[in-house]
Design an enzyme around this catalytic site. Structure first.
Site, PDB file in Angstrom:
ATOM      1  N   GLU A  87       0.801  -0.656  -5.163  1.00 10.62           N
ATOM      2  CA  GLU A  87      -0.628  -0.839  -5.458  1.00 10.62           C
ATOM      3  C   GLU A  87      -1.302   0.518  -5.567  1.00 10.62           C
ATOM      4  OE1 GLU A  87      -4.784  -2.173  -3.295  1.00 10.62           O
ATOM      5  OE2 GLU A  87      -2.909  -3.009  -2.525  1.00 10.62           O
ATOM      6  N   ARG A 116      -9.437   4.533  -7.011  1.00  9.68           N
ATOM      7  CA  ARG A 116     -10.400   5.310  -6.234  1.00  9.68           C
ATOM      8  C   ARG A 116     -10.443   6.779  -6.637  1.00  9.68           C
ATOM      9  NH1 ARG A 116      -8.855   3.092  -0.153  1.00  9.68           N
ATOM     10  NH2 ARG A 116      -8.856   0.859  -0.678  1.00  9.68           N
ATOM     11  N   THR A 140      -8.319  -2.163  -5.684  1.00  6.57           N
ATOM     12  CA  THR A 140      -9.760  -1.907  -5.705  1.00  6.57           C
ATOM     13  C   THR A 140     -10.374  -2.345  -7.028  1.00  6.57           C
ATOM     14  OG1 THR A 140      -9.174   0.115  -4.466  1.00  6.57           O
ATOM     15  CG2 THR A 140     -11.495  -0.284  -4.857  1.00  6.57           C
ATOM     16  N   LYS A 149      -5.379 -11.956  -0.425  1.00  8.99           N
ATOM     17  CA  LYS A 149      -5.374 -10.757   0.408  1.00  8.99           C
ATOM     18  C   LYS A 149      -6.331 -10.984   1.582  1.00  8.99           C
ATOM     19  CE  LYS A 149      -7.117  -5.977   0.106  1.00  8.99           C
ATOM     20  NZ  LYS A 149      -7.435  -4.867  -0.799  1.00  8.99           N
TER      21      LYS A 149
END
Length: 213
Positions: free
Chosen positions: A47, A51, A74, A134
């Site tokens: 993953e 960011r 994200t 999640k």
């Protein structure tokens, strides 16, 4: 892609290894070597969090690594979803879930691990068809004890907890019947990445891949 199809694909990805590395790439030059080290250590699902400015380029670089399955973390907006899919992401991870984000992943055919922190959020996602989710932020939201409690009335939902997961507490999550895997950043510490210590990262990955579940 229906939510049920997305969850089926996400389940297969989650079952590849007990830990999904949560990666922050600051320099795209590190991306391919980092992915190779993690995959060689037994952690194929990666993953890459959106960011940093080079995150999408990192996904493109990692997507070419044999044996790896690269996803984008994200995800916040539909634009994030489209950009991640175009960069080669094979799955997505979001800290929470909005109708717009879910629709974008369904339209783009991107398997999503949507974030939930409460029973209500988990039920809303389940109602839509997402039975793989999640749990975030795991430790702040009550840790393994909270996730175990949520699992009692909602056994049909499987989770990938992330947020505060470490080698010290990963086992408490992985032992739960409603946990498929966990997300953790400790397998790719920034200092080792910046130093190019790929052998060290491979060793961390190997240890994480050996965690029982």
């Amino acid at each position: 892609m229906t939510p049920a199809d997305q969850s089926a694909a996400a389940r297969k990805i989650c079952l590849m290894a007990p830990i999904i590395p949560v990666i922050v790439v600051k320099d795209v030059a590190h991306a391919e070597s980092l992915a190779r080290a993690l995959v060689a250590g037994g952690l194929p699902a990666l993953e890459v969090t959106l960011r940093t400015p080079c995150a999408l380029e990192a996904i493109r670089a990692m997507a070419g690594v044999a044996g790896g399955v690269v996803g984008a973390g994200t995800l916040i907006t539909p634009a994030d979803v489209r950009a991640a899919k175009a960069a080669g992401a094979q799955f997505g991870v979001s800290p929470g879930a909005t109708d717009a984000l879910l629709r974008a992943c369904e339209d783009e055919g991107l398997p999503l691990l949507p974030g939930a922190a409460t029973a209500t959020e988990a039920m809303i996602l389940l109602e839509r068809g997402y039975n793989v989710q999640k749990f975030f932020p795991a430790e702040v939201a009550g840790g393994a004890a909270a996730l175990k409690a949520i699992g009692a009335p909602l056994p049909q939902i499987s989770f990938c907890p992330t947020g505060g997961i470490s080698p010290q507490n990963a086992g408490s999550y992985l032992s739960l019947t409603n946990v498929l895997c966990a997300g953790g950043s400790w397998v790719a510490p920034d200092a080792m990445v910046q130093a190019g210590d790929w052998a060290g990262i491979e060793a961390l990955a190997r240890a994480a891949a050996a965690l029982p579940r």
